[in-house]
Design a protein around this motif. Sequence first.
Motif, PDB file in Angstrom:
ATOM      1  N   TRP A 155      48.750 170.459  81.908  1.00  0.00           N
ATOM      2  CA  TRP A 155      49.757 170.379  81.123  1.00  0.00           C
ATOM      3  C   TRP A 155      49.743 169.092  80.299  1.00  0.00           C
ATOM      4  N   PHE A 156      49.599 167.959  80.920  1.00  0.00           N
ATOM      5  CA  PHE A 156      49.479 166.707  80.464  1.00  0.00           C
ATOM      6  C   PHE A 156      48.334 166.477  79.379  1.00  0.00           C
ATOM      7  N   ASP A 157      47.068 166.821  79.760  1.00  0.00           N
ATOM      8  CA  ASP A 157      45.993 166.890  79.011  1.00  0.00           C
ATOM      9  C   ASP A 157      46.277 167.765  77.532  1.00  0.00           C
ATOM     10  N   ARG A 158      47.018 168.786  77.801  1.00  0.00           N
ATOM     11  CA  ARG A 158      47.244 169.685  76.564  1.00  0.00           C
ATOM     12  C   ARG A 158      48.406 168.955  75.473  1.00  0.00           C
ATOM     13  N   ILE A 159      49.180 168.294  76.090  1.00  0.00           N
ATOM     14  CA  ILE A 159      50.336 167.881  75.196  1.00  0.00           C
ATOM     15  C   ILE A 159      50.196 166.187  75.083  1.00  0.00           C
ATOM     16  N   HIS A 199      56.088 162.171  92.019  1.00  0.00           N
ATOM     17  CA  HIS A 199      56.197 163.725  92.475  1.00  0.00           C
ATOM     18  C   HIS A 199      57.096 164.495  91.962  1.00  0.00           C
ATOM     19  N   ASP A 200      58.084 164.046  91.902  1.00  0.00           N
ATOM     20  CA  ASP A 200      59.431 164.859  91.257  1.00  0.00           C
ATOM     21  C   ASP A 200      58.976 165.279  89.752  1.00  0.00           C
ATOM     22  N   ARG A 201      58.350 164.544  88.964  1.00  0.00           N
ATOM     23  CA  ARG A 201      57.935 164.915  87.694  1.00  0.00           C
ATOM     24  C   ARG A 201      56.797 166.058  87.825  1.00  0.00           C
ATOM     25  N   VAL A 202      55.748 165.801  88.905  1.00  0.00           N
ATOM     26  CA  VAL A 202      55.013 166.864  88.862  1.00  0.00           C
ATOM     27  C   VAL A 202      55.269 168.181  89.269  1.00  0.00           C
ATOM     28  N   ALA A 203      56.398 167.931  90.183  1.00  0.00           N
ATOM     29  CA  ALA A 203      56.764 169.468  90.646  1.00  0.00           C
ATOM     30  C   ALA A 203      57.599 170.100  89.741  1.00  0.00           C
ATOM     31  N   ARG A 204      58.093 169.429  88.710  1.00  0.00           N
ATOM     32  CA  ARG A 204      58.781 170.130  87.614  1.00  0.00           C
ATOM     33  C   ARG A 204      57.791 171.162  86.813  1.00  0.00           C
ATOM     34  N   ILE A 205      56.478 170.590  86.809  1.00  0.00           N
ATOM     35  CA  ILE A 205      55.266 171.668  86.179  1.00  0.00           C
ATOM     36  C   ILE A 205      54.970 172.560  86.978  1.00  0.00           C
TER      37      ILE A 205
END
Length: 248
Positions: free
Chosen positions: A161-165, A146-152
């Motif tokens: 974002w994940f699907d793009r990169i 969740h910390d990493r999701v919150a950065r995006i």
Amino acid sequence: MIHITLGAMRYVNPKDDQLGRDHVGWDPNMGDEALFRANRGCWVLGERADREQYALLSAQGIVRQAIEIDRLVPVSGGRRAIEGRFLQAGHPVHDAYVEKPQPVEPARNPVTYFESPHAARTCGCGCGAPVTLGWFLTGHDQKALHDRVARIGTVREFIDWFDRIYTEDARTMSSKIVSITAHANDKNTCSAHGASAQCTSLIADVVLSDAGSEHVEWAVCARWLGENPDAAAWLESHPEAAARLNAS
């Protein structure tokens, strides 16, 4: 930690053995290298083995060798072999167990597991707490996610974002530093380490570009700035920016 009980040395046919060995088991005349090569496989190792860093080889109730595991590789018959290195005197795991009574009760299965304080690693969420089983304290894997999701942003934004990169072939995500300036944006959590790390001082704002976006803005702590090789290289090639950052 993995514990493996060995029998007495016996000869095997290299043509039939999955690792091409001509003997397995323990003999008092074996050196460390011979003991490791003879007994690094082939074992029935379940999912728990994938979370372990070390293995002990015991014979006649005494630990004969400690091994640091790099990875477990499959062999035929659903078994696996250890790739890694045997430990020598001076390593805390070696000194705690080798040539001492085995730390587990005898069992029919030669492969057993036990929790050891010497096998502790730091929780993968970045909180700094030690864990002796797995990669996270209970629930901390979700905190890290969740910390990493919150950065995006939102969950949906993170998925987009994940699907793009995400590159299926290379499975890598590359970022390039665009700028590093003194911290002034509205972020109050270190973007590199997450909220659970509780970085006390944010000192710089870093703008990154990657395959998903030309402008990803971070706020980072002094530790990240000092340890990240890309940041060090960028500041070295931009001395004016480095000077302004140091003056702030």
